[in-house]
Enzyme design. Sequence first.
Site, mmCIF file in Angstrom:
data_model
loop_
_atom_site.group_PDB
_atom_site.id
_atom_site.type_symbol
_atom_site.label_atom_id
_atom_site.label_comp_id
_atom_site.label_asym_id
_atom_site.label_seq_id
_atom_site.Cartn_x
_atom_site.Cartn_y
_atom_site.Cartn_z
ATOM 1 N N GLY A 46 40.602 -12.837 -10.489
ATOM 2 C CA GLY A 46 40.083 -11.465 -10.547
ATOM 3 C C GLY A 46 38.727 -11.453 -11.241
ATOM 4 N N GLY A 79 40.827 -16.799 -15.146
ATOM 5 C CA GLY A 79 42.058 -16.618 -15.930
ATOM 6 C C GLY A 79 42.911 -17.876 -15.926
ATOM 7 N N ASP A 130 42.654 -8.713 -18.239
ATOM 8 C CA ASP A 130 44.002 -8.641 -18.820
ATOM 9 C C ASP A 130 44.044 -9.161 -20.248
ATOM 10 O OD1 ASP A 130 45.599 -9.722 -15.703
ATOM 11 O OD2 ASP A 130 44.556 -7.881 -16.284
ATOM 12 N N GLY A 151 44.034 7.390 -28.570
ATOM 13 C CA GLY A 151 44.928 8.349 -29.227
ATOM 14 C C GLY A 151 46.064 8.804 -28.340
ATOM 15 N N ARG A 193 55.026 21.638 -31.836
ATOM 16 C CA ARG A 193 53.913 21.735 -32.795
ATOM 17 C C ARG A 193 52.659 22.305 -32.116
ATOM 18 N NH1 ARG A 193 54.258 16.431 -33.859
ATOM 19 N NH2 ARG A 193 52.034 16.189 -33.420
ATOM 20 N N LYS A 247 51.151 21.325 -29.507
ATOM 21 C CA LYS A 247 50.185 20.363 -28.913
ATOM 22 C C LYS A 247 49.836 20.871 -27.518
ATOM 23 C CE LYS A 247 50.350 15.723 -29.110
ATOM 24 N NZ LYS A 247 49.548 14.927 -30.073
ATOM 25 N N HIS A 260 48.441 19.208 -25.083
ATOM 26 C CA HIS A 260 48.569 18.233 -23.989
ATOM 27 C C HIS A 260 49.047 16.905 -24.561
ATOM 28 C CE1 HIS A 260 44.842 17.098 -25.915
ATOM 29 N NE2 HIS A 260 45.007 15.903 -25.374
HETATM 30 O O1 F6P Z 1 44.228 -10.147 -13.323
HETATM 31 C C1 F6P Z 1 43.338 -9.066 -13.249
HETATM 32 C C2 F6P Z 1 43.931 -7.970 -12.401
HETATM 33 O O2 F6P Z 1 43.052 -6.893 -12.371
HETATM 34 C C3 F6P Z 1 45.289 -7.489 -12.876
HETATM 35 O O3 F6P Z 1 45.209 -6.638 -14.000
HETATM 36 C C4 F6P Z 1 45.778 -6.811 -11.623
HETATM 37 O O4 F6P Z 1 47.180 -6.657 -11.598
HETATM 38 C C5 F6P Z 1 45.310 -7.788 -10.545
HETATM 39 O O5 F6P Z 1 44.153 -8.431 -11.065
HETATM 40 C C6 F6P Z 1 44.960 -7.140 -9.235
HETATM 41 O O6 F6P Z 1 44.703 -8.212 -8.333
HETATM 42 P P1 F6P Z 1 43.847 -7.950 -7.007
HETATM 43 O O7 F6P Z 1 42.419 -7.737 -7.409
HETATM 44 O O8 F6P Z 1 44.029 -9.240 -6.225
HETATM 45 O O9 F6P Z 1 44.445 -6.748 -6.331
#
Ligand code: F6P
Length: 320
Positions: free
Chosen positions: A11, A103, A128, A186, A212, A214, A216
């Site tokens: 990725g 990765g 990731d 947050g 309380r 909130k 949202h």
């Molecule tokens: O590993 C990076 C990532 O963006 C993951 O977070 C996600 O699940 C995956 O790649 C998506 O893969 P692709 O780009 O092949 O759809």
Amino acid sequence: MRKVAVLTSGGDAPGMNAAVRAVVRKGLSKHCKIVGIRRGYAGLFSDDDFIDFHLGSVAGIIHRGGTVILTSRAEEMYEPEGQARAAERLASEGVEGLVVIGGEGSFRGALALEQRGIKTVCIPGTIDNDINGTESALGFDTAVNTILDAVNRLRDTATSHERIFILEVMGRHTGHLALAAGLAGGAESVLVPEIKWDLEHICRRLLQGIERQKTHSIIVVAEGAANVFEINKKIRDRIKAETRVTVLGHIQRGGSPSAVDRLLGSRMGAAAVDLLWAGKSGLFTALKGDQIVAEPLETSLGKKRPFPEKLYELTLELAR
Ligand code: F6P
């Protein structure tokens, strides 16, 4: 070392271009030839994906997201026969050192090449941030900021309509992205694969917030933790509040890299060339504190980066 190749794999991640630029400029400063291999490992199996780099080849890319030498997930590298062919191709091109940016899966391919005689150093590049052995991987900081921009925008409309928003973020099988964005944004709740969660407990927290006054709530869900549409239906049925779902998707993979990722990419790219230059191999550049150090590839293989449970507890504690 007379010729070094660089490729980006898996990725894509913001900051990869900063690393490619540093590899090229650092390598050329040592009078070493640098070639870019397009489309990740797949470029090793095609005829026209070796690109000779010169100083100008990487001009004007440090601010660009994605990877200028493209990327892919090459099936051939999962098999010994493909790994052997890849190593032979690199040797036939006179490549003596290889920098792989990607990765854990990309690290696995790099180790296979290293075991076949190609000196290889890796740079962690995945939003990731799930690579064991480094505090951060390229793309993580930019992706967290992209998610935060989305959380801020969702807060506006969630407040206007007094709604609960359930936001799915990436991370594959890990929750590092969700946790960082949840704490920094947050969020009222954060669901990650690493920690068992209880819907009844989440609903109780939401009801306490409504009591309380909130206006949202935002729930950040890592894609590997749950099906956000199922969560949405259960929450809506349980607490009778207005809810909506947003799946952020591949937006998290794009965008101009943050300063943090540009600095990390520049430092790791230069460090990778220095390691190869020193005759080192089978390593990856890792961030430890404010230092870039070298870790054996084995440190990252088959092990996920530990999930910071104390930070998770703090997130929930502060989101009362
Ligand atoms: O590993 C990076 C990532 O963006 C993951 O977070 C996600 O699940 C995956 O790649 C998506 O893969 P692709 O780009 O092949 O759809």
